[in-house]
Design a protein around this motif. Structure first.
Motif, PDB file in Angstrom:
ATOM      1  N   CYS A 323     -57.826  24.735 -53.416  1.00 16.35           N
ATOM      2  CA  CYS A 323     -58.974  23.823 -53.436  1.00 16.35           C
ATOM      3  C   CYS A 323     -59.849  24.169 -54.637  1.00 16.35           C
ATOM      4  CB  CYS A 323     -59.798  23.942 -52.154  1.00 16.35           C
ATOM      5  SG  CYS A 323     -58.881  23.621 -50.629  1.00 16.35           S
ATOM      6  N   TYR A 325     -63.901  23.998 -56.154  1.00 17.99           N
ATOM      7  CA  TYR A 325     -65.326  23.748 -55.917  1.00 17.99           C
ATOM      8  C   TYR A 325     -66.117  24.363 -57.065  1.00 17.99           C
ATOM      9  CZ  TYR A 325     -69.940  23.650 -53.802  1.00 17.99           C
ATOM     10  OH  TYR A 325     -71.272  23.416 -53.562  1.00 17.99           O
ATOM     11  N   TYR A 330     -59.868  28.043 -55.206  1.00 23.00           N
ATOM     12  CA  TYR A 330     -59.789  28.859 -53.996  1.00 23.00           C
ATOM     13  C   TYR A 330     -58.412  28.662 -53.362  1.00 23.00           C
ATOM     14  CZ  TYR A 330     -64.917  29.131 -54.269  1.00 23.00           C
ATOM     15  OH  TYR A 330     -66.213  29.338 -54.677  1.00 23.00           O
ATOM     16  N   SER A 335     -62.664  30.927 -48.285  1.00 18.82           N
ATOM     17  CA  SER A 335     -63.855  30.189 -47.866  1.00 18.82           C
ATOM     18  C   SER A 335     -65.046  30.583 -48.720  1.00 18.82           C
ATOM     19  CB  SER A 335     -64.155  30.450 -46.387  1.00 18.82           C
ATOM     20  OG  SER A 335     -64.408  31.825 -46.165  1.00 18.82           O
ATOM     21  N   CYS A 343     -67.580  26.448 -45.880  1.00 21.99           N
ATOM     22  CA  CYS A 343     -66.351  25.681 -46.097  1.00 21.99           C
ATOM     23  C   CYS A 343     -65.150  26.607 -46.233  1.00 21.99           C
ATOM     24  CB  CYS A 343     -66.469  24.821 -47.354  1.00 21.99           C
ATOM     25  SG  CYS A 343     -67.787  23.582 -47.289  1.00 21.99           S
ATOM     26  N   THR A 344     -63.999  26.151 -45.697  1.00 21.05           N
ATOM     27  CA  THR A 344     -62.742  26.888 -45.783  1.00 21.05           C
ATOM     28  C   THR A 344     -61.674  25.971 -46.365  1.00 21.05           C
ATOM     29  OG1 THR A 344     -63.320  28.215 -43.840  1.00 21.05           O
ATOM     30  CG2 THR A 344     -61.005  28.168 -44.485  1.00 21.05           C
ATOM     31  N   CYS A 345     -60.874  26.504 -47.296  1.00 25.12           N
ATOM     32  CA  CYS A 345     -59.791  25.732 -47.906  1.00 25.12           C
ATOM     33  C   CYS A 345     -58.607  25.690 -46.952  1.00 25.12           C
ATOM     34  CB  CYS A 345     -59.379  26.363 -49.236  1.00 25.12           C
ATOM     35  SG  CYS A 345     -58.007  25.502 -50.052  1.00 25.12           S
ATOM     36  N   GLN A 349     -57.515  20.810 -48.858  1.00 25.28           N
ATOM     37  CA  GLN A 349     -58.681  20.066 -48.389  1.00 25.28           C
ATOM     38  C   GLN A 349     -59.730  21.043 -47.861  1.00 25.28           C
ATOM     39  OE1 GLN A 349     -58.679  16.560 -48.667  1.00 25.28           O
ATOM     40  NE2 GLN A 349     -56.765  16.976 -49.748  1.00 25.28           N
ATOM     41  N   TRP A 350     -60.987  20.744 -48.163  1.00 25.11           N
ATOM     42  CA  TRP A 350     -62.072  21.579 -47.654  1.00 25.11           C
ATOM     43  C   TRP A 350     -62.408  21.180 -46.220  1.00 25.11           C
ATOM     44  CZ3 TRP A 350     -63.159  25.930 -49.737  1.00 25.11           C
ATOM     45  CH2 TRP A 350     -63.104  26.119 -51.119  1.00 25.11           C
ATOM     46  N   CYS A 352     -65.401  21.795 -43.786  1.00 27.94           N
ATOM     47  CA  CYS A 352     -66.769  22.302 -43.880  1.00 27.94           C
ATOM     48  C   CYS A 352     -67.511  22.157 -42.558  1.00 27.94           C
ATOM     49  CB  CYS A 352     -67.540  21.564 -44.980  1.00 27.94           C
ATOM     50  SG  CYS A 352     -66.888  21.865 -46.641  1.00 27.94           S
TER      51      CYS A 352
END
Length: 623
Positions: A323, A325, A330, A335, A343-345, A349-350, A352
């Motif tokens: 991901c 950001y 990430y 996260s 947020c966690t990958c 996709q995130w 959140c």
């Protein structure tokens, strides 16, 4: 219409001919109309005995595009792909560069020998060039001039367009018409094989067999036997364009293709490739299949394979996608946490989760108000108003005074800010720009007032309210409210419920449609007149003021300016709009300009981004 291989052309009307010209030619243009929607020109060269298209120039509704290998120019400026602007989209797949226009023009170039051009049927009988006149008749009027039949050579030379200092000679050599050897076997055998079984019912194969034989006739002369591969590939493309699904006709010995990474060459697959950043693109693709390098399907039904366009590592299961950001990558499972969310990958996709966060409201420039729910509106008041209060128990009330302070009705200033606590038992004195604020520190039962700098006076309460009152260069106020007050506030700052659409809730509980109608209900003095919505653009009143504002406010949006490091975290557009309005509107333009710039700097600081050195060229007197 298309061109491919050893100088072959197929017109919109299906005529196939060969024209080995090496000048600049009109491939297709919009003619017989008062306005030319498009003009497409091509130039070929010969590299290692193989003809290749080395330049395509296009004029699409006044926009000039030039395509060469690995370089795309728009109006003489190099652009990065994908590109989308002015109704023109240019993108690159593993094999093709695709140019699409909203007018109904689609061009695909394999950056080698082949171009495929699709036109909307509205251009029938309105085209010129090597692609013909699009009238449904294969020979008329392409090869006829004044009822005299022309050769393909004469027709092709008529489409030549020399540059301003160029004089390219017409091609005059004749091509061999007869072939002494019988090459029918490989051409017919391949083009009528099982791989093209569906295609043979959609696209007439005989002309392509003849073209293939023609390629073999010339291969000894040109020392380029690969031209038959180009004709096989063209027949495959025409089949796909007709809605067919050509099979895998290539082998390790016949026209083999290699792909980068761990991709596989397929003759007919979706041109909308799934990637880590767009894993479901193929599900919404309505285009016909095309050849190229594609990701192989997953070994198991529950594994979706996509191309890793983040790390460029080839084809991977979607679950392994990274991901992005703020420009950082990430890995899946990683996260990050920031103000108001965590947020966690998860497979590109995130995922959140919103955290409980304070609300912020502000009055900037004397008329620009931002609510707790981040709704922005302008109101040019001339009274005292409830900025925010606790609606049920009246634990607090913040009242502001907005007054006209210039020659126009839209030039308004924040004059005073008053904090009322404990149902009116404690009042902090109003801070007025006409007074010199000398408070350095003051503490009462529930709050502390202090002056952290010569520009600000702060009020901090012990029950979740913080006020920052800017006094230099102009007065502005910023309110920070603890999340315990969610859905319990009213006033110009809104109701703090994370829903912007009901922020214009008037004092009577109704939701007003305009900022003025809403704000008028929160006056604290009945003698004040209602304010009407204003749509004036103060920059239109003075060319000099507009130039001044454009120059200095433009620093906010300049991608290389002193504020650029914060663009990823705080969008400068609303601050730029406010800056333009205030700088053009104020009698003292520099004061309002500096206040607008400092508002953006403050918003960036709230995100943890310090912008240093921005006062070097502007607002020096306030440093």
């Amino acid at each position: 219409c298309s061109t491919w291989g050893n100088f072959h052309f197929k017109t919109f009307d299906g005529l196939i001919f060969s024209f080995p010209g090496l000048c600049n030619y009109v491939f297709a243009s919009h003619c017989n109309a008062p306005y030319e929607d498009f003009n497409i020109q091509i130039r070929r060269t010969v590299v290692e005995n193989a003809p290749t298209i080395n330049r395509i120039t296009m004029k699409l509704e006044g926009v000039a595009a030039e395509l060469t290998k690995d370089v795309v120019m728009i109006d003489s400026n190099r652009v990065q792909l994908p590109y989308s602007q002015s109704g023109i989209t240019i993108e690159k797949s593993s094999i093709y560069v695709k140019v699409a226009s909203k007018m109904g023009v689609v061009l695909m170039w394999n950056e080698d020998d082949s171009i495929l051009l699709e036109l909307n049927e509205k251009y029938a009988n309105q085209t010129c060039g090597l692609c013909g006149d699009f009238n449904g008749l294969p020979v008329y009027n392409e090869l006829y001039s004044n009822n005299i039949r022309m050769t393909a050579l004469q027709f092709g030379n008529m489409q030549k367009i020399d540059g301003p200092t160029e004089h390219c000679e017409d091609f005059t050599s004749t091509l061999p018409d007869n072939c002494t050897d019988n090459f029918d076997d490989i051409c017919q055998k391949t083009l009528t094989s099982s791989a093209f079984l569906e295609c043979n019912g959609l696209v007439d194969v005989e002309e392509y067999i003849m073209t293939c034989q023609d390629d073999l006739c010339r291969s000894e002369e040109s020392k380029n036997a690969s031209c038959i591969c180009d004709t096989f590939a063209e027949y495959s493309r025409q089949c796909a364009h007709a809605g067919g699904h050509p099979g895998e006709w290539r082998t390790s010995k016949l026209c083999p293709k290699k792909c980068p990474y761990n991709m596989q060459y397929q003759e007919c697959s979706s041109p909308c490739a799934d990637t880590c950043t767009n894993p479901k693109r193929s599900q919404f693709c309505e285009e016909h299949c095309m050849d190229g390098c594609f990701c192989p399907p997953g070994k198991f039904l529950d594994i979706h394979t996509v191309f890793d366009d983040i790390n460029n590592s080839g084809c991977i299961p979607q679950q392994q996608c990274s991901c992005i950001y703020n420009g950082n990558t990430y890995a899946t499972g990683a996260s990050f946490s920031e103000q108001c969310r965590s947020c966690t990958c998860n497979g590109g996709q995130w995922s959140c989760q919103d955290l409980s966060c304070p609300g912020t409201c502000s009055v900037e420039g004397g008329s620009h108000i931002s609510t707790y729910d981040r709704k922005h509106y302008d109101y040019h008041g001339d009274c005292t108003y409830v900025l925010s209060k606790h609606c049920k128990d009246e634990l607090f009330a913040i009242v502001v005074e907005l007054r006209k302070c210039g020659r126009t009705d839209t030039e308004t200033c924040l004059k005073t800010v008053t904090l009322n606590m404990n149902k009116g038992q404690t009042w902090f004195p109003a801070f007025n720009l006409t007074q010199k604020v000398i408070i350095l520190f003051l503490s009462v039962a529930n709050a502390t007032v202090f002056r952290p700098s010569s520009f600000f006076v702060n009020i901090h309460t012990n029950f979740g309210i913080k006020l920052e009152i800017q006094i230099i260069p102009i007065m502005q106020v910023f309110v920070r409210l603890d999340p315990i007050f969610k859905e319990q506030t009213c006033g110009l700052c809104g109701n703090f419920n994370d829903i912007q659409t009901d922020d214009f809730k008037a004092i009577n509980g109704l939701i007003e449609g305009t900022a003025a109608a809403f704000a008028n209900t929160w006056r604290t003095q009945a003698s004040c007149l209602d304010i009407q919505n204003s749509f004036e653009n103060p920059c239109a009143l003075s060319i000099e003021n507009e130039k001044y504002a454009q120059h200095w406010c433009g620093l906010l949006t300049d991608s290389k300016g002193p504020f650029a490091d914060c663009h990823y975290a705080v969008n400068p557009s609303i601050y730029h709009s406010n800056c333009m309005f205030d700088t053009c509107n104020c009698e003292n333009s520099e004061d309002c300009l500096c206040a607008a710039l400092s508002s953006y700097v403050r918003a960036c600081a709230a995100k943890g981004i310090q912008l240093d050195g921005w006062r070097t060229d502007v607002c020096c007197k306030y440093s």
